[in-house]
Design an enzyme around this catalytic site. Structure first.
Site, PDB file in Angstrom:
ATOM      1  N   ASP A  51       0.805  -1.222   0.000  1.00 51.67           N
ATOM      2  CA  ASP A  51       0.000   0.000   0.000  1.00 51.67           C
ATOM      3  C   ASP A  51       0.837   1.271   0.000  1.00 51.67           C
ATOM      4  O   ASP A  51       0.368   2.324  -0.423  1.00 51.67           O
ATOM      5  CB  ASP A  51      -0.991  -0.001   1.171  1.00 51.67           C
ATOM      6  CG  ASP A  51      -0.328  -0.144   2.530  1.00 51.67           C
ATOM      7  OD1 ASP A  51       0.843  -0.558   2.577  1.00 51.67           O
ATOM      8  OD2 ASP A  51      -0.986   0.151   3.550  1.00 51.67           O
ATOM      9  N   GLU A  74       9.726 -10.204  -2.049  1.00 50.99           N
ATOM     10  CA  GLU A  74      10.736  -9.140  -2.146  1.00 50.99           C
ATOM     11  C   GLU A  74      12.147  -9.693  -2.277  1.00 50.99           C
ATOM     12  O   GLU A  74      12.996  -9.097  -2.954  1.00 50.99           O
ATOM     13  CB  GLU A  74      10.642  -8.225  -0.924  1.00 50.99           C
ATOM     14  CG  GLU A  74       9.383  -7.367  -0.862  1.00 50.99           C
ATOM     15  CD  GLU A  74       8.214  -8.071  -0.196  1.00 50.99           C
ATOM     16  OE1 GLU A  74       7.131  -7.471  -0.082  1.00 50.99           O
ATOM     17  OE2 GLU A  74       8.389  -9.247   0.210  1.00 50.99           O
ATOM     18  N   HIS A 137       1.149   1.075  10.499  1.00 52.48           N
ATOM     19  CA  HIS A 137       1.229  -0.353  10.224  1.00 52.48           C
ATOM     20  C   HIS A 137       2.512  -0.637   9.446  1.00 52.48           C
ATOM     21  O   HIS A 137       3.183   0.271   8.971  1.00 52.48           O
ATOM     22  CB  HIS A 137       0.001  -0.802   9.426  1.00 52.48           C
ATOM     23  CG  HIS A 137      -0.061  -0.243   8.042  1.00 52.48           C
ATOM     24  ND1 HIS A 137      -0.328   1.086   7.767  1.00 52.48           N
ATOM     25  CD2 HIS A 137       0.133  -0.845   6.837  1.00 52.48           C
ATOM     26  CE1 HIS A 137      -0.306   1.278   6.470  1.00 52.48           C
ATOM     27  NE2 HIS A 137      -0.035   0.127   5.881  1.00 52.48           N
ATOM     28  N   HIS A 138       2.851  -1.882   9.283  1.00 49.06           N
ATOM     29  CA  HIS A 138       4.088  -2.325   8.627  1.00 49.06           C
ATOM     30  C   HIS A 138       5.332  -1.848   9.381  1.00 49.06           C
ATOM     31  O   HIS A 138       6.413  -1.775   8.778  1.00 49.06           O
ATOM     32  CB  HIS A 138       4.164  -1.833   7.173  1.00 49.06           C
ATOM     33  CG  HIS A 138       3.220  -2.530   6.248  1.00 49.06           C
ATOM     34  ND1 HIS A 138       2.580  -3.709   6.564  1.00 49.06           N
ATOM     35  CD2 HIS A 138       2.803  -2.212   4.985  1.00 49.06           C
ATOM     36  CE1 HIS A 138       1.814  -4.080   5.551  1.00 49.06           C
ATOM     37  NE2 HIS A 138       1.918  -3.195   4.591  1.00 49.06           N
ATOM     38  N   GLY A 439      27.375 -15.784  -1.124  1.00 47.10           N
ATOM     39  CA  GLY A 439      27.032 -17.197  -1.069  1.00 47.10           C
ATOM     40  C   GLY A 439      25.691 -17.493  -0.437  1.00 47.10           C
ATOM     41  O   GLY A 439      25.563 -18.409   0.368  1.00 47.10           O
ATOM     42  N   ASP A 466      18.592 -28.879  -5.089  1.00 46.40           N
ATOM     43  CA  ASP A 466      17.229 -28.957  -4.574  1.00 46.40           C
ATOM     44  C   ASP A 466      17.044 -28.130  -3.302  1.00 46.40           C
ATOM     45  O   ASP A 466      16.008 -27.479  -3.118  1.00 46.40           O
ATOM     46  CB  ASP A 466      16.823 -30.415  -4.338  1.00 46.40           C
ATOM     47  CG  ASP A 466      17.853 -31.201  -3.533  1.00 46.40           C
ATOM     48  OD1 ASP A 466      18.959 -30.683  -3.291  1.00 46.40           O
ATOM     49  OD2 ASP A 466      17.555 -32.352  -3.155  1.00 46.40           O
ATOM     50  N   ASN A 493      19.498 -34.229  -5.055  1.00 52.00           N
ATOM     51  CA  ASN A 493      20.309 -35.208  -4.321  1.00 52.00           C
ATOM     52  C   ASN A 493      19.941 -35.259  -2.839  1.00 52.00           C
ATOM     53  O   ASN A 493      20.704 -35.749  -2.016  1.00 52.00           O
ATOM     54  CB  ASN A 493      21.805 -34.931  -4.503  1.00 52.00           C
ATOM     55  CG  ASN A 493      22.174 -33.497  -4.163  1.00 52.00           C
ATOM     56  OD1 ASN A 493      21.394 -32.777  -3.546  1.00 52.00           O
ATOM     57  ND2 ASN A 493      23.350 -33.080  -4.568  1.00 52.00           N
ATOM     58  N   GLY A 495      19.355 -32.930  -0.375  1.00 50.95           N
ATOM     59  CA  GLY A 495      19.757 -32.079   0.742  1.00 50.95           C
ATOM     60  C   GLY A 495      20.788 -31.036   0.378  1.00 50.95           C
ATOM     61  O   GLY A 495      21.073 -30.781  -0.794  1.00 50.95           O
ATOM     62  N   GLU A 499      26.942 -28.271   2.480  1.00 47.14           N
ATOM     63  CA  GLU A 499      27.038 -28.227   3.930  1.00 47.14           C
ATOM     64  C   GLU A 499      27.351 -29.607   4.509  1.00 47.14           C
ATOM     65  O   GLU A 499      27.998 -29.728   5.546  1.00 47.14           O
ATOM     66  CB  GLU A 499      25.753 -27.648   4.512  1.00 47.14           C
ATOM     67  CG  GLU A 499      25.569 -26.186   4.115  1.00 47.14           C
ATOM     68  CD  GLU A 499      24.272 -25.580   4.608  1.00 47.14           C
ATOM     69  OE1 GLU A 499      23.551 -26.265   5.356  1.00 47.14           O
ATOM     70  OE2 GLU A 499      23.992 -24.432   4.234  1.00 47.14           O
TER      71      GLU A 499
END
Length: 701
Positions: A51, A74, A137-138, A439, A466, A493, A495, A499
């Site tokens: 808005d 966003e 608001h917001h 990254g 994925d 794969n 996951g 990591e």
């Protein structure tokens, strides 16, 4: 990586469109902003309505040369502006106040880290609400509207809060021109009631920017070139390495000029891939320390001089700070500074000027290139697959390599795609982008949207894991709506593989989706979209044939199933080294002592120091860490220490007991000062010295 828009690099003002005079009735802030965006090269603005920005969006839509691209959230709008800036040289997004601004924050931080000029525009509060102590608001429920601004101050190079039309023209143009000059994002907040109000300062179209070119200090340039030429002309086997800041310095052409002139082998840092021409006859691959392209690392690290042009040495690009590079052999060329080994550094010397001038001073030296050609062995091909054998990732990328041309561009998501895409050999003018410094997983979906929207002449090939896809998947919808024809390889794969190789745990396993069904649901029969599941090489060959043939005008989404442990060898090596750096233990007091004090000054050998102080030091370290002791143990420890008699002359064995009293928990300030200033008359020399060392360590620890 594309060359991008070079606005600001020329001494002459440039405009894509001739100014058209308006009149007072059409001279509004909204129209001025729209025309200014078009003038600097933005044709598409990525937005999410709210808005506070609706009136502003009306004025952007009214500009015939500006296309408003509505995004699903966003964060993706910011990522899309990032991708757009990589192809066009500048990008823009529009969001609403605070809830939109704080959502796009992560994407803008990524653009800042990658030196991309992104204009982040926020629809702000009504100008009449400032200073009224009203709660809107917001917001987080406070009458202070500056929270969003404060968040953006650290990740943008300029900020403008427009709540008054009298200075709006100046604020807007200053912010936008700063983004172009600094090649960084800027934040612009515009009061929601202001875009449609006429004002005399907007009575005509914006005058094209005149961004004065940055000119090197001539004396500094000459000195830097002379010193560098002397350094390199004495070297036997020098090398040239390009880095990511070639983009921000607009120095790609100058780099090629130098490479042609000097004859050195040229390598590229991983984050600079796409900025250095891989079709050059002296190109030897990616220099990435222990995970470099075969034979490239050996040539670079065995050189007796290396020129790094626009490098960023972070823990990722240095494989956990393990590069075998010696500072005294390195010349570091940054966008506005040149540093030669351990010697002189020259400021206000700009990269393009320096490289072009240096090219004229260097003797041709092809020794390292010849060495590379002697040791080079062509990379092996993946083993031939058996019938119905599960598809391997290296086979997938062998086929992606065959898809590349001057009409394509590669987007590599954070993860194993970093390493597999690094091994792709880019044809001339083939684009390449990835986000190495920041990254942020999920970046590639929005970036693919933005890049494809900017570079319509190229077909984008995006390699996305994925786990990353699940973060930002929604804007596949926007790609379909915009009629984009990218090819997305979704590598399933199970996951977060990158990591897993850094530190594994159950948190790296994700819920599996039916990804093609997800995309089909988004497609919903509207627009052109085609999906396929691939489990074998034969299925992959068929899918690529369809995507590049009958479905070439569609968005193609190919889900590739891979084993969870099917990773590149480079990721295995990089992950283990990155984990070692991540898990470094805090430096002990013993290490601090050895590093911070010159013990020979006190006549103490290292062995004698450790003999005398070793146990003491560890006791002191433990005393400084509350987590080591619970209350019961700590109280008992203090009682025992207080029972010690410490007035006797200090000796080697007693020193362990006595130095413990240096702890701030047990010693008053007067005694600490006396010890640190060596005014404790009854200390023997060696005890005095060791005590001072330990006391000093307590003071700095």
């Amino acid at each position: 990586m594309e060359a991008g828009n070079k606005i600001g690099s020329s001494a002459h003002p440039t405009s894509l469109h001739p100014p058209v005079r308006g009149d007072a009735s059409s001279g509004t802030l909204g129209r001025h902003l729209a025309r200014r965006l078009v003038e600097i090269g933005v044709k598409d603005v990525f937005s999410v309505p709210g808005d506070f920005n609706l009136t502003l969006l009306d004025h952007l839509i009214a500009e015939p040369e500006l296309n408003l691209v509505g995004c699903c959230n966003e964060l993706n709008a910011g990522y899309a502006a990032d991708g757009y800036a990589r192809a066009k040289g500048v990008g823009a997004c529009v969001v609403t106040f605070t809830v939109g601004g704080l959502s796009v924050l992560n994407a803008i931080a990524g653009a800042y880290s990658e030196n991309l000029p992104v204009i982040c525009i926020v629809g702000g509060p009504n100008s009449n609400d400032y200073g009224t102590n009203r709660i809107l608001h917001h917001t987080i429920g406070l009458p202070d509207f500056s929270q969003e601004l404060r968040c953006f101050q650290t990740i943008t190079c300029a900020q403008a809060v427009v709540n008054n039309l009298d200075d709006a023209h100046e604020l807007l143009d200053t912010a936008i021109s700063t983004a172009l000059k600094e090649s960084k994002p800027v934040y612009i907040s515009i009061g929601c009631n202001l875009p449609g109000i006429p004002h005399p300062t907007f009575a005509r179209d914006p005058v094209p920017f005149f961004l004065a070119p940055k000119v090197s200090n001539q004396l500094g340039l000459e000195a830097a070139v002379e010193a560098t030429a002397n350094f390199l002309n004495k070297a036997v086997k020098p090398v040239l390495v390009g880095g990511p800041k070639l983009r921000v310095a607009n120095a790609k052409d100058a780099f090629v000029e130098l490479a042609d002139a000097c004859g050195y082998p040229i390598a590229v840092m991983p984050s600079g891939k796409g900025l250095v021409p891989e079709h050059h006859p002296h190109f030897i691959g990616t220099y990435w320390g222990a995970v470099s392209t075969s034979f490239c690392g050996e040539i670079v690290e065995s050189a007796d001089a290396y020129v790094f042009v626009g490098p960023i040495f972070n823990d990722y690009s240095s494989v956990g700070y393990s590069l075998l590079i010696k500072k005294d052999k390195a010349i570091i060329v940054q966008p506005n500074r040149v540093t030669i080994g351990n010697g002189p550094s020259f400021g206000w010397v700009f990269m393009a000027d320096f490289l072009s001038a240096l090219a004229k001073k260097l003797k041709k030296n092809t020794t390292a290139v010849e060495n590379y050609r002697r040791i080079f062995v062509p990379p092996g091909m993946p083993l031939k697959h058996g019938n119905d054998e599960p598809l391997r990732v290296n086979v997938l990328f062998k086929h992606i390599q065959d898809m590349l041309s001057k009409d394509s561009a590669v987007i590599a998501e954070t993860g194993d795609s970093w390493f597999n895409c690094q091994k792709l050999h880019l044809p001339e003018n083939c684009g390449y982008e990835f986000q190495m410094q920041y990254g942020s997983i999920g970046w590639s979906v929005g970036a693919t949207l933005g890049y494809a929207q900017a570079a319509k002449e190229k077909r984008v090939i995006a390699c996305i894991g994925d786990g990353s896809f699940q973060v930002t998947a929604q804007d596949i919808s926007t790609m379909i709506r915009c009629g984009q024809k990218s090819i997305i390889f979704l590598i399933n794969n199970g996951g977060y593989t990158i990591e897993v190789e850094i530190h594994d745990g159950p948190y790296n396993v994700i819920k599996n989706w039916n990804y093609t069904a997800f995309v089909d649901a988004i497609h919903n029969g509207e627009g052109k979209c085609w999906t396929a599941k691939v489990r074998t090489e034969d299925e992959l060959i068929d899918a690529i044939a369809a995507a590049t043939g009958e479905k070439k005008d569609s968005l193609c989404f190919i889900e590739v199933f891979a084993h969870k442990d099917d990773t590149s060898k480079e990721l295995l090596e990089w992950g283990s080294r990155k984990n070692a750096v991540r898990n470094r233990i805090p430096k002990s007091v013993k290490d601090l002592l050895i590093q911070c004090f010159d013990f020979e000054f006190w006549g103490l050998t290292r062995k004698r120091l450790l003999d005398v102080c070793g146990t003491t030091i560890w006791i002191l370290w433990l005393m400084g860490n509350d987590s080591i002791f619970n209350n019961k143990v700590w109280d008992g420890f203090l009682r025992k220490l207080r029972s010690l008699h410490w007035v006797n002359a200090l000796g080697g064995s007693d020193l362990i007991k006595e130095v413990c009293w240096i702890s701030p928990r047990l010693m008053n300030d007067d005694l600490r000062v006396r010890i640190l200033t060596r005014r404790v008359e009854w200390m023997p020399p060696i005890a005095d010295s060791a005590l001072l060392v330990a006391a000093g360590c307590c003071a700095i620890g």
